[in-house]
Design a protein around this motif. Structure first.
Motif, short mmCIF file in Angstrom:
data_model
loop_
_atom_site.label_atom_id
_atom_site.label_comp_id
_atom_site.label_asym_id
_atom_site.label_seq_id
_atom_site.Cartn_x
_atom_site.Cartn_y
_atom_site.Cartn_z
N ASP A 81 -28.61 21.23 21.87
CA ASP A 81 -27.53 20.33 22.30
C ASP A 81 -27.82 18.89 21.86
OD1 ASP A 81 -25.07 19.80 23.85
OD2 ASP A 81 -26.41 18.68 25.16
N ALA A 82 -29.09 18.49 21.93
CA ALA A 82 -29.47 17.14 21.51
C ALA A 82 -29.20 16.94 20.02
CB ALA A 82 -30.94 16.89 21.82
N VAL A 83 -29.40 17.97 19.22
CA VAL A 83 -29.13 17.91 17.78
C VAL A 83 -27.65 17.70 17.54
CG1 VAL A 83 -29.08 19.29 15.67
CG2 VAL A 83 -31.13 19.26 17.07
N ARG A 84 -26.81 18.43 18.24
CA ARG A 84 -25.36 18.29 18.06
C ARG A 84 -24.87 16.89 18.45
NH1 ARG A 84 -22.40 23.05 17.17
NH2 ARG A 84 -23.76 24.38 15.90
N ASP A 85 -25.56 16.28 19.42
CA ASP A 85 -25.14 14.95 19.87
C ASP A 85 -25.47 13.84 18.88
OD1 ASP A 85 -24.05 15.97 22.14
OD2 ASP A 85 -25.67 15.36 23.49
N ILE A 86 -26.27 14.14 17.86
CA ILE A 86 -26.56 13.13 16.83
C ILE A 86 -25.25 12.67 16.17
CG2 ILE A 86 -27.65 12.77 14.57
CD1 ILE A 86 -29.86 14.69 15.50
N THR A 87 -24.32 13.59 16.01
CA THR A 87 -23.03 13.28 15.38
C THR A 87 -22.27 12.20 16.15
OG1 THR A 87 -22.90 15.54 14.58
CG2 THR A 87 -20.87 14.28 14.58
N LEU A 88 -22.44 12.16 17.48
CA LEU A 88 -21.75 11.16 18.30
C LEU A 88 -22.22 9.75 17.97
CD1 LEU A 88 -21.87 13.01 21.76
CD2 LEU A 88 -20.06 13.06 20.01
N HIS A 89 -23.46 9.62 17.49
CA HIS A 89 -24.02 8.30 17.13
C HIS A 89 -23.79 7.99 15.65
CE1 HIS A 89 -26.52 7.90 20.87
NE2 HIS A 89 -26.36 9.21 20.85
N LEU A 90 -23.81 9.02 14.83
CA LEU A 90 -23.86 8.83 13.38
C LEU A 90 -22.52 9.03 12.68
CD1 LEU A 90 -25.78 8.32 10.97
CD2 LEU A 90 -26.19 10.79 10.88
N GLY A 91 -21.71 9.93 13.21
CA GLY A 91 -20.46 10.25 12.52
C GLY A 91 -20.67 11.15 11.32
N ARG A 92 -21.86 11.72 11.22
CA ARG A 92 -22.18 12.67 10.16
C ARG A 92 -22.95 13.85 10.76
NH1 ARG A 92 -24.13 9.65 4.58
NH2 ARG A 92 -22.48 8.07 4.48
N ARG A 93 -22.95 14.92 10.01
CA ARG A 93 -23.67 16.12 10.44
C ARG A 93 -25.15 15.98 10.10
NH1 ARG A 93 -24.86 20.62 7.43
NH2 ARG A 93 -25.27 22.55 8.57
#
Length: 384
Positions: A81-93
């Motif tokens: 789940d923490a990995v998926r939340d990276i997108t919320l900060h970065l806007g990239r996969r």
């Protein structure tokens, strides 16, 4: 006939055309270079990642060089789940195929089973199994903030430090995800991982963490690290420091150095004895690096020096074996060797292996050969 020709033409066209049904453009990816894992409290993980920042190696305003990396932190109950939340900060996969290291806080390593903690990296198709794994003193996330000395990112620097440090100094274990899983899934689930520490915003690898049944139980420092690598036949090359004898001239606080080029260790357990007896044969070969108090003027001088090194190393190796026996942790691969050679006997010994290892009698024999003095002068160069 025409229908057949049409089919053949269409087939040829389909073969020559290229394309990806699931392609992802580079501008849609954020390339992860390293990961830091800290357990804030039971059930909550702080997941920090370092990403490569493309196009920033050239100078910025006034020629000032910008950082080639940046860090992102997420928190969750699971790493997935923490990995998926990276997108919320970065806007990239997040893309993990270029990941270099995974840093785990020592407190987390003592609480959590490492295989369970790192399960995402074994299940997902992107992370490479040659990614290095290490333990940090203090918060793992703080290590991602360190400015690299020569590499583009500190994660790349840690990767190289572990790799080259193992080959060149003999003071660092070199362990990746694949080797970690193989060790912790073996008959004796123990392994040693490198320990990273910070001194004045500089990262160093100092010693190793003892991992027993998936969790960290303590650390080894200095010569103990070298000794474990020798005993487990993982020592590549390094330097042995030999103290001068007190009777020698100018021997106070003086040490001589030997460049080790080869170490070969064989464990020979005598399975019919109780307590278990183990013969340890260690062959060491190297060159003279520094002389302070020894002279090689006669053949007898070289033999005397070789015996001195052999005796010193036998005592060092015995001390480290006694330490691992006290901790009841087999880091030298003895149990796995017995399993491979006699699985029927191992089936009886496995449950009580920690106690059997702690009471085993070790007979250590070291053979040391001097290959070269690296000079035509067989005495300290300071001597007249």
């Amino acid at each position: 006939m025409k229908c057949l020709q049409l089919i053949l033409v269409l087939l040829l066209i389909s073969i020559t055309q290229t394309g990806c049904w699931n392609r992802v453009e580079l501008t849609e990816k954020g390339f992860i270079m390293g990961v830091a894992i800290d357990q804030i409290k039971p059930g909550t993980i702080k997941f920090s990642v370092q990403l490569y920042k493309p196009g920033q190696m050239a100078g910025g305003q006034g020629g000032k060089q910008d950082n080639s990396f940046f860090n992102i932190e997420t928190r969750s109950e699971s790493i997935f789940d923490a990995v998926r939340d990276i997108t919320l900060h970065l806007g990239r996969r997040a893309q993990f195929s270029h990941m270099r290291v995974i840093i785990i806080n020592e407190k987390t390593a003592k609480r959590e089973d490492l295989i369970s903690l790192l399960e995402f990296f074994y299940r997902d198709h992107e992370p490479r199994l040659n990614t290095k794994v290490l333990i940090s003193e203090g918060d793992a996330s703080e290590f991602l903030k360190i400015k690299p000395l020569i590499e583009q990112t500190v994660t790349q620097q840690l990767n190289r430090m572990q790799e080259i440090g193992n080959v060149g100094t003999g003071k660092v274990p070199d362990v990746n995800l694949l080797e970690l899983s193989q060790a912790l899934k073996s008959q004796v689930p123990n392994i040693a991982l490198p320990v990273a520490s910070k001194k004045k915003d500089v990262v160093i690898l100092a010693g190793m963490a003892m991992i027993k049944k998936g969790k960290m139980i303590g650390t080894l420092r200095g010569k103990q690290t070298e000794n474990v690598l020798m005993l487990s036949d993982q020592y590549k090359s390094g330097v042995l420091q030999i103290p001068c004898e007190k009777t020698s001239k100018d021997a106070k606080n003086s040490t001589e150095a030997v460049e080790i080029q080869m170490v070969k260790t064989k464990l020979k357990p005598i399975l019919k004895m109780d307590p278990l007896k183990v013969k340890v044969d260690v062959n060491i070969a190297g060159n003279i690096g520094e002389l302070k108090c020894t002279k090689f003027e006669k053949r007898e001088d070289q033999v005397k020096f070789q015996k001195k090194v052999q005796k010193l190393m036998e005592e060092r190796l015995k001390d480290t074996i006694r330490f691992t026996q006290k901790e009841k942790i087999d880091l030298i691969g003895l149990g796995n060797q017995i399993y491979r050679s006699n699985p029927k006997l191992w089936k009886k010994w496995k449950k009580d292996w920690d106690n059997r290892y702690s009471t085993a009698k070790f007979e250590v024999k070291v053979k040391f050969d001097i290959r070269n003095t690296l000079s035509i002068v067989g005495k300290p160069l300071s001597d007249k």
